[in-house]
Design a protein around this motif. Structure first.
Motif, PDB file in Angstrom:
ATOM      1  N   ARG A  15       6.868   1.421   1.416  1.00  0.00           N
ATOM      2  CA  ARG A  15       8.196   0.878   1.726  1.00  0.00           C
ATOM      3  C   ARG A  15       9.306   1.825   1.285  1.00  0.00           C
ATOM      4  N   ASP A  47       5.187  -8.829 -13.671  1.00  0.00           N
ATOM      5  CA  ASP A  47       6.538  -8.647 -13.171  1.00  0.00           C
ATOM      6  C   ASP A  47       7.542  -9.253 -14.138  1.00  0.00           C
ATOM      7  N   VAL A 107       1.784  -1.307  -3.107  1.00  0.00           N
ATOM      8  CA  VAL A 107       3.074  -1.159  -2.447  1.00  0.00           C
ATOM      9  C   VAL A 107       3.863  -0.060  -3.156  1.00  0.00           C
ATOM     10  N   PHE A 109       7.447   1.903  -3.402  1.00  0.00           N
ATOM     11  CA  PHE A 109       8.843   1.689  -3.019  1.00  0.00           C
ATOM     12  C   PHE A 109       9.744   2.610  -3.833  1.00  0.00           C
ATOM     13  N   THR A 113      12.664  -3.637  -4.033  1.00  0.00           N
ATOM     14  CA  THR A 113      11.973  -4.321  -2.945  1.00  0.00           C
ATOM     15  C   THR A 113      11.703  -5.751  -3.393  1.00  0.00           C
ATOM     16  N   SER A 115       8.895  -9.204  -3.669  1.00  0.00           N
ATOM     17  CA  SER A 115       7.513  -9.666  -3.725  1.00  0.00           C
ATOM     18  C   SER A 115       7.528 -11.171  -3.928  1.00  0.00           C
ATOM     19  N   ALA A 120      11.544  -6.524  -7.234  1.00  0.00           N
ATOM     20  CA  ALA A 120      11.005  -5.362  -7.935  1.00  0.00           C
ATOM     21  C   ALA A 120      12.037  -4.256  -7.893  1.00  0.00           C
ATOM     22  N   CYS A 129       1.221  -8.604  -8.500  1.00  0.00           N
ATOM     23  CA  CYS A 129       1.626  -9.950  -8.093  1.00  0.00           C
ATOM     24  C   CYS A 129       0.424 -10.678  -7.508  1.00  0.00           C
ATOM     25  N   LYS A 134      -1.023  -7.838  -4.441  1.00  0.00           N
ATOM     26  CA  LYS A 134      -0.542  -6.469  -4.286  1.00  0.00           C
ATOM     27  C   LYS A 134       0.016  -5.961  -5.606  1.00  0.00           C
ATOM     28  N   TYR A 136       2.761  -3.240  -7.273  1.00  0.00           N
ATOM     29  CA  TYR A 136       4.034  -2.645  -6.865  1.00  0.00           C
ATOM     30  C   TYR A 136       4.372  -1.494  -7.795  1.00  0.00           C
ATOM     31  N   ASP A 138       7.215   1.888  -8.122  1.00  0.00           N
ATOM     32  CA  ASP A 138       8.251   2.836  -7.740  1.00  0.00           C
ATOM     33  C   ASP A 138       7.723   4.231  -8.083  1.00  0.00           C
TER      34      ASP A 138
END
Length: 285
Positions: A15, A47, A107, A109, A113, A115, A120, A129, A134, A136, A138
């Protein structure tokens, strides 16, 4: 870590060039509280953005930004590392669980983004998550890992990926859902204690992956395990609180001390057995 030229994973959702996505409200936190929350957001694991917002009460859109050559290299690295975890955990599940392993999606990013677990951002750090199965990440987090947390090296970065995948392993085994159900019904202190056990088990599972990856792919180089152990030390709750200039408060720990995180990673590495990672039935965390 020897990773270039090897198979990458197809379970990547990129993403980083996206400019769309839903918005979220970001509540303002400033001063020392903001610093502590930012450090908490850099932990590996759950998260933090679901219960902590950073910023000034503005809408934050999912955004991409420039994807640099370093970002591309990081994405390739994550893809290969993720592929390694897929092969390792497929073998472990077959031998130790007796069923097939269903791998997660990673994912990638930049900026922010969304979720099912909440927003996130680069500040929230990597997380898994269970709502969409998925992880996540960066891709700029690896720079933060080295420059801000003092945990450089490619295997330290691999440890980040392996730790998030380990949370998926917990989810596959039903551990995560059971633990989180109990966390929702108990006091904050008790919830934190359960969180520590979740995170230390993920560290132990990461150790299993590291040892088996070495045996299967011969991917580790001199100093790689030291990089992972250093990363585990740098993100221990006690170390993060000291580095933030705070008094160490064990009742607030959610991930475990530096010593605990290193010890449980070593346990997984040395035993290669999931049963040895049962942090929920021991009084010796």
């Amino acid at each position: 870590m020897k990773w270039q030229g090897r198979r990458g994973s197809s379970n990547i959702e990129d993403r980083r060039r996206s400019t769309g996505g839903g918005a979220r409200k970001a509540g303002g936190i400033g001063g020392i509280a903001g610093v502590l929350i930012l450090l908490a957001g850099l932990y590996f694991g759950f998260d933090t953005s679901g219960f902590v917002d950073l910023g000034g009460g503005t809408e934050q859109q999912a955004s991409g930004g420039e994807v640099t050559a370093a970002d591309e290299m990081a994405a390739q690295f994550v893809s290969v590392t993720l592929a390694d975890t897929e092969e390792i955990w497929a073998d472990v599940f077959e031998r130790q669980v007796g069923r097939a392993y269903n791998p997660p999606t990673m994912v990638l990013f930049k900026g922010a983004t969304q979720s099912p677990c909440g927003g996130a951002s680069g500040a929230s750090g990597p997380f898994y998550c269970p709502g969409d199965q998925k992880a996540y990440l960066d891709t700029e987090f690896f720079v933060t890992l080295e420059n801000r947390l003092g945990a450089g090296g490619d295997f330290a970065a691999a440890y980040v990926v392996a730790h998030e995948v380990a949370h998926h392993v917990q989810n596959e085994l039903g551990i995560l859902s059971q633990a989180n159900r109990i966390r929702a019904q108990v006091s904050e202190r008790e919830s934190n204690e359960i969180s520590v056990r979740i995170e230390l088990q993920a560290d132990c599972f990461s150790g299993i992956w590291a040892r088996l990856a070495q045996e299967k792919f011969n991917s580790l180089e001199r100093g790689d395990i030291g990089e992972a152990m250093n990363a585990a030390a740098q993100i221990g709750d006690d170390t993060l609180q000291r580095n933030a200039g705070r008094t160490v408060q064990p009742h607030t720990f959610t991930h475990g001390t530096s010593e605990q995180r290193q010890r449980w990673f070593r346990t997984g590495y040395e035993t290669m057995q999931m049963a040895a990672c049962n942090t929920f039935e021991t009084n010796n965390l």
